[in-house]
Design a protein around this motif. Structure first.
Motif, PDB file in Angstrom:
ATOM      1  N   ARG A 140      30.592  46.026  35.170  1.00 55.93           N
ATOM      2  CA  ARG A 140      29.413  45.219  34.825  1.00 55.93           C
ATOM      3  C   ARG A 140      29.566  43.872  35.511  1.00 55.93           C
ATOM      4  N   SER A 155      27.244  48.515  37.614  1.00 58.33           N
ATOM      5  CA  SER A 155      26.288  48.115  36.598  1.00 58.33           C
ATOM      6  C   SER A 155      26.218  46.587  36.607  1.00 58.33           C
ATOM      7  N   THR A 156      25.633  46.021  35.591  1.00 61.30           N
ATOM      8  CA  THR A 156      25.312  44.603  35.639  1.00 61.30           C
ATOM      9  C   THR A 156      25.310  43.985  34.248  1.00 61.30           C
ATOM     10  N   SER A 207      18.983  54.062  40.674  1.00 61.22           N
ATOM     11  CA  SER A 207      20.002  54.112  39.621  1.00 61.22           C
ATOM     12  C   SER A 207      19.929  55.389  38.789  1.00 61.22           C
ATOM     13  N   LYS A 212      20.039  50.465  34.972  1.00 59.34           N
ATOM     14  CA  LYS A 212      21.499  50.329  34.940  1.00 59.34           C
ATOM     15  C   LYS A 212      22.079  50.922  33.656  1.00 59.34           C
TER      16      LYS A 212
END
Length: 314
Positions: A174, A118-119, A96, A152
């Motif tokens: 996300r 992303s998350t 990342s 992230k």
């Protein structure tokens, strides 16, 4: 009309492979890239005979070169489950950071639009519920989950820096909890763990008292959201997930009912920094992308259960 070309990293993974399928279906020339650290080549083998698909076995933390024009890049390379990033913390940080740097450089060189994955983990163990994109999160940078969460967050920062400084055309998604066929049996997350335990006659392992919540989105819905975001004009982060919230205890009970097993649910200590709540605010996805999830959890779980049965040879 020239066929548009898209590079998808993490192509042999759960989400990456579904994205390859979608972009092939939409008529793109797809270049899949994966080093198979956590991906499975079987997820994309069915695409190998196609003339508009090519595969590169490559680690994106090393310099990335693609010959010819490139219209889009989707960066989905990364270990994504706690079992993986706790086992491979350095690789998780590198993919990342170094990987994102390499791909942003490629996007700049090719004048390609890049979408980075992303998350919801950027929100950490959230103090705001549900989580809107404006919330900055509650993350422990030196805890065991920090290698994923901060990786992230750094990815998002670097993506915005390239957007603002170099004028690179960027998108940030996300992703909240997602499930469906091609999830790994040994993924370690709640759904594959519960299903594989139920199908192999083991008791279901629940961490903590099960009161922590998650919101599960079916993979086809997620892919639709990703596709719409890529083709939109919006460059700031967008939550994509299903806002229907459920406790993990309720979820384990649903799996027991679905699989028709009579296993007990056994409790284990809660892992460090495990989020107590997880639910996306999807107002932006609805208003900007015209997106919201369509697949009911009951329907999605049935499809996923059939996949797991087949995978386990049941």
């Amino acid at each position: 009309m020239t066929t548009k070309r898209v590079l998808i990293t993490g192509a042999a993974g759960f989400l990456g492979s579904h994205l390859c399928d979608r972009f092939i279906k939409e008529g793109y020339h797809v270049i899949g890239m994966d080093n198979l650290l956590t991906g499975n080549i079987k997820n994309i083998e069915h695409l190998f005979p196609l003339k508009n698909f090519e595969y590169y076995h490559h680690d994106v933390t090393k310099f990335v070169h693609i010959a010819g024009d490139l219209d889009y890049i989707l960066h989905f390379a990364s270990p994504a489950s706690p079992i993986d990033y706790l086992k491979m913390p350095i690789q998780t940080l590198k993919v990342s950071s170094l990987g994102t740097h390499n791909l942003l450089g490629l996007a700049k060189d090719k004048k390609a639009r890049i979408l980075v994955a992303s998350t919801s983990e950027v929100y950490g163990d959230p103090a705001v519920h549900p989580q809107p994109e404006e919330y900055w999160g509650n993350v422990n940078p030196i805890g065991p989950r920090g290698v994923y969460d901060e990786a992230k967050r750094f990815m998002e920062s670097m993506t915005m820096a390239y957007h603002n400084f170099h004028g690179v055309d960027t998108r940030i998604i996300r992703i909240f909890n997602t499930y469906g066929p091609r999830m790994r049996l040994d993924d370690g997350r709640a759904l594959p763990a519960f299903m594989s335990q139920a199908l192999t006659g083991q008791d279901l392992t629940l961490f903590g008292d099960g009161s922590q919540t998650r919101s599960f989105c079916y993979v086809d819905d997620l892919v639709e959201g990703i596709y719409r975001l890529l083709l939109s004009d919006y460059h700031l982060p967008v939550n994509i997930g299903n806002p229907v919230e459920i406790t993990l205890l309720q979820f384990a009970q649903e799996i027991v009912e679905l699989t028709g097993t009579n296993q007990k649910i056994v409790h284990r200590p809660l892992p460090t920094d495990d989020p107590k709540q997880r639910k996306p605010d999807i107002t932006k996805a609805k208003t900007i992308l015209g997106w919201e999830p369509k697949v009911d959890r009951k329907e999605g779980l049935k499809i996923t259960y059939e996949y797991f049965k087949q995978a386990l040879g049941k």
